[in-house]
Scaffold this motif. Structure first.
Motif, PDB file in Angstrom:
ATOM      1  N   LEU A 195      -7.681  -0.867 -10.237  1.00  0.00           N
ATOM      2  CA  LEU A 195      -6.837  -2.028  -9.937  1.00  0.00           C
ATOM      3  C   LEU A 195      -7.648  -3.322  -9.924  1.00  0.00           C
ATOM      4  O   LEU A 195      -7.121  -4.378 -10.273  1.00  0.00           O
ATOM      5  CB  LEU A 195      -6.117  -1.830  -8.603  1.00  0.00           C
ATOM      6  CG  LEU A 195      -5.051  -0.737  -8.600  1.00  0.00           C
ATOM      7  CD1 LEU A 195      -4.546  -0.480  -7.184  1.00  0.00           C
ATOM      8  CD2 LEU A 195      -3.897  -1.086  -9.535  1.00  0.00           C
ATOM      9  N   ARG A 196      -8.898  -3.232  -9.550  1.00  0.00           N
ATOM     10  CA  ARG A 196      -9.759  -4.430  -9.613  1.00  0.00           C
ATOM     11  C   ARG A 196     -10.013  -4.828 -11.068  1.00  0.00           C
ATOM     12  O   ARG A 196     -10.038  -6.012 -11.401  1.00  0.00           O
ATOM     13  CB  ARG A 196     -11.073  -4.183  -8.886  1.00  0.00           C
ATOM     14  CG  ARG A 196     -10.921  -4.187  -7.376  1.00  0.00           C
ATOM     15  CD  ARG A 196     -12.259  -4.018  -6.645  1.00  0.00           C
ATOM     16  NE  ARG A 196     -12.029  -3.990  -5.217  1.00  0.00           N
ATOM     17  CZ  ARG A 196     -12.008  -2.874  -4.480  1.00  0.00           C
ATOM     18  NH1 ARG A 196     -12.236  -1.698  -5.030  1.00  0.00           N
ATOM     19  NH2 ARG A 196     -11.782  -2.950  -3.178  1.00  0.00           N
ATOM     20  N   ALA A 254      -1.271  -6.549  -8.842  1.00  0.00           N
ATOM     21  CA  ALA A 254      -1.746  -6.071  -7.548  1.00  0.00           C
ATOM     22  C   ALA A 254      -2.853  -6.984  -7.023  1.00  0.00           C
ATOM     23  O   ALA A 254      -3.821  -7.258  -7.718  1.00  0.00           O
ATOM     24  CB  ALA A 254      -2.256  -4.643  -7.674  1.00  0.00           C
ATOM     25  N   GLU A 255      -2.665  -7.448  -5.816  1.00  0.00           N
ATOM     26  CA  GLU A 255      -3.710  -8.181  -5.097  1.00  0.00           C
ATOM     27  C   GLU A 255      -4.238  -7.226  -4.040  1.00  0.00           C
ATOM     28  O   GLU A 255      -3.463  -6.599  -3.316  1.00  0.00           O
ATOM     29  CB  GLU A 255      -3.129  -9.441  -4.434  1.00  0.00           C
ATOM     30  CG  GLU A 255      -2.495 -10.422  -5.404  1.00  0.00           C
ATOM     31  CD  GLU A 255      -3.498 -11.128  -6.300  1.00  0.00           C
ATOM     32  OE1 GLU A 255      -4.671 -11.277  -5.885  1.00  0.00           O
ATOM     33  OE2 GLU A 255      -3.125 -11.526  -7.414  1.00  0.00           O
ATOM     34  N   LEU A 256      -5.553  -7.091  -3.941  1.00  0.00           N
ATOM     35  CA  LEU A 256      -6.161  -6.161  -2.999  1.00  0.00           C
ATOM     36  C   LEU A 256      -6.723  -6.933  -1.812  1.00  0.00           C
ATOM     37  O   LEU A 256      -7.437  -7.917  -1.982  1.00  0.00           O
ATOM     38  CB  LEU A 256      -7.266  -5.362  -3.683  1.00  0.00           C
ATOM     39  CG  LEU A 256      -6.840  -4.599  -4.947  1.00  0.00           C
ATOM     40  CD1 LEU A 256      -8.019  -3.841  -5.528  1.00  0.00           C
ATOM     41  CD2 LEU A 256      -5.676  -3.667  -4.659  1.00  0.00           C
ATOM     42  N   CYS A 264      -0.566   0.664   1.268  1.00  0.00           N
ATOM     43  CA  CYS A 264      -1.874   0.731   1.914  1.00  0.00           C
ATOM     44  C   CYS A 264      -2.569   2.014   1.494  1.00  0.00           C
ATOM     45  O   CYS A 264      -1.928   3.049   1.306  1.00  0.00           O
ATOM     46  CB  CYS A 264      -1.718   0.697   3.436  1.00  0.00           C
ATOM     47  SG  CYS A 264      -0.937  -0.816   4.051  1.00  0.00           S
ATOM     48  N   LEU A 302      -8.667   2.092  -6.635  1.00  0.00           N
ATOM     49  CA  LEU A 302      -9.084   0.712  -6.363  1.00  0.00           C
ATOM     50  C   LEU A 302      -9.979   0.102  -7.444  1.00  0.00           C
ATOM     51  O   LEU A 302      -9.724  -1.040  -7.860  1.00  0.00           O
ATOM     52  CB  LEU A 302      -9.731   0.621  -4.981  1.00  0.00           C
ATOM     53  CG  LEU A 302      -8.760   0.910  -3.824  1.00  0.00           C
ATOM     54  CD1 LEU A 302      -9.509   0.925  -2.499  1.00  0.00           C
ATOM     55  CD2 LEU A 302      -7.612  -0.085  -3.805  1.00  0.00           C
ATOM     56  N   ARG A 354      -4.867  -3.134   1.603  1.00  0.00           N
ATOM     57  CA  ARG A 354      -3.467  -3.460   1.326  1.00  0.00           C
ATOM     58  C   ARG A 354      -3.379  -3.776  -0.162  1.00  0.00           C
ATOM     59  O   ARG A 354      -4.147  -4.601  -0.674  1.00  0.00           O
ATOM     60  CB  ARG A 354      -3.012  -4.669   2.141  1.00  0.00           C
ATOM     61  CG  ARG A 354      -2.965  -4.431   3.625  1.00  0.00           C
ATOM     62  CD  ARG A 354      -2.723  -5.720   4.424  1.00  0.00           C
ATOM     63  NE  ARG A 354      -1.361  -6.198   4.230  1.00  0.00           N
ATOM     64  CZ  ARG A 354      -1.033  -7.326   3.594  1.00  0.00           C
ATOM     65  NH1 ARG A 354      -1.965  -8.103   3.063  1.00  0.00           N
ATOM     66  NH2 ARG A 354       0.235  -7.678   3.476  1.00  0.00           N
ATOM     67  N   ILE A 355      -2.471  -3.117  -0.854  1.00  0.00           N
ATOM     68  CA  ILE A 355      -2.186  -3.400  -2.262  1.00  0.00           C
ATOM     69  C   ILE A 355      -0.871  -4.169  -2.248  1.00  0.00           C
ATOM     70  O   ILE A 355       0.176  -3.603  -1.919  1.00  0.00           O
ATOM     71  CB  ILE A 355      -2.049  -2.108  -3.084  1.00  0.00           C
ATOM     72  CG1 ILE A 355      -3.316  -1.255  -2.962  1.00  0.00           C
ATOM     73  CG2 ILE A 355      -1.720  -2.437  -4.540  1.00  0.00           C
ATOM     74  CD1 ILE A 355      -3.171   0.147  -3.535  1.00  0.00           C
ATOM     75  N   PRO A 376      -5.372  -5.459 -12.758  1.00  0.00           N
ATOM     76  CA  PRO A 376      -4.424  -5.472 -11.645  1.00  0.00           C
ATOM     77  C   PRO A 376      -2.941  -5.387 -12.040  1.00  0.00           C
ATOM     78  O   PRO A 376      -2.082  -5.381 -11.158  1.00  0.00           O
ATOM     79  CB  PRO A 376      -4.721  -6.806 -10.958  1.00  0.00           C
ATOM     80  CG  PRO A 376      -5.230  -7.678 -12.058  1.00  0.00           C
ATOM     81  CD  PRO A 376      -5.985  -6.761 -12.987  1.00  0.00           C
ATOM     82  N   TYR A 388      -0.573   2.474 -13.085  1.00  0.00           N
ATOM     83  CA  TYR A 388      -1.667   1.563 -13.402  1.00  0.00           C
ATOM     84  C   TYR A 388      -2.515   2.199 -14.499  1.00  0.00           C
ATOM     85  O   TYR A 388      -2.316   3.354 -14.863  1.00  0.00           O
ATOM     86  CB  TYR A 388      -2.511   1.250 -12.153  1.00  0.00           C
ATOM     87  CG  TYR A 388      -3.206   2.462 -11.563  1.00  0.00           C
ATOM     88  CD1 TYR A 388      -4.530   2.755 -11.878  1.00  0.00           C
ATOM     89  CD2 TYR A 388      -2.538   3.316 -10.692  1.00  0.00           C
ATOM     90  CE1 TYR A 388      -5.166   3.863 -11.341  1.00  0.00           C
ATOM     91  CE2 TYR A 388      -3.168   4.422 -10.140  1.00  0.00           C
ATOM     92  CZ  TYR A 388      -4.475   4.689 -10.473  1.00  0.00           C
ATOM     93  OH  TYR A 388      -5.105   5.787  -9.943  1.00  0.00           O
TER      94      TYR A 388
END
Length: 165
Positions: A63-64, A89-91, A52, A60, A131-132, A67, A28
């Motif tokens: 990724l926010r 990636a959805e968190l 996870c 995080l 959870r990713i 993503p 990422y």
């Protein structure tokens, strides 16, 4: 890459073997703009890669902000078998321990007693996790027998053209 092509590649026996492994490498872009790759446990649920992590994991915020991710699942033998996956990636912040986290640690060799102790330790440490979840939007399976990296495929094609000229 269309959904049917992705499904066909992921349903191949070698892909299924790789998707049953313990670790992937998650790539990422960090918030400072530099690339990062981290090994992380994962579970494949048939359509998504689920990883996870702790709620305070440094990855995080990155990724926010961005993503888009890439995953590599491979073997440690020659020739390597490699599954490359790209996606978004959805968190999902959850209370307690996600079932996928318990699943992805299931292949480590533990006695039944060790497993009970490990799970108790995990449950006492985490009040929740993130959870990713990655749904593949692009995949490539490389086995160095029937499939090669694209740059090597191009060299093989060029060599064949030279030999037939």
């Amino acid at each position: 890459m269309d959904r049917s092509e992705i499904t066909e590649i992921l349903n191949r026996p070698l892909s299924q073997e790789l998707l049953a492994r313990d670790l992937t490498r998650l790539a990422y872009v960090a918030q400072d703009g530099t690339p990062r790759t981290v090994p992380i446990g994962f579970a494949w649920n048939g359509t998504e890669i689920v990883m996870c992590t702790t709620k305070n994991a440094p990855k995080l915020p990155s990724l926010r902000a961005n993503p888009m991710v890439a995953l590599t699942i491979d073997t440690e033998v020659h020739p390597p078998k490699i599954l490359l996956i790209r996606g978004r990636a959805e968190l999902d912040v959850v209370d307690g321990i996600p079932e996928e986290y318990l699943q992805m640690n299931g292949s480590y060799e533990m006695t039944a007693e060790q497993r009970v102790e490990w799970e108790a330790e995990v449950r006492s440490l985490y009040d929740g996790m993130v959870r990713i979840v990655v749904t593949p939007t692009w995949v490539k399976l490389i086995d160095f027998e029937t499939t090669l990296p694209s740059a090597v495929e191009e060299l093989v094609k060029q060599r064949a053209e030279r030999q037939h000229a």
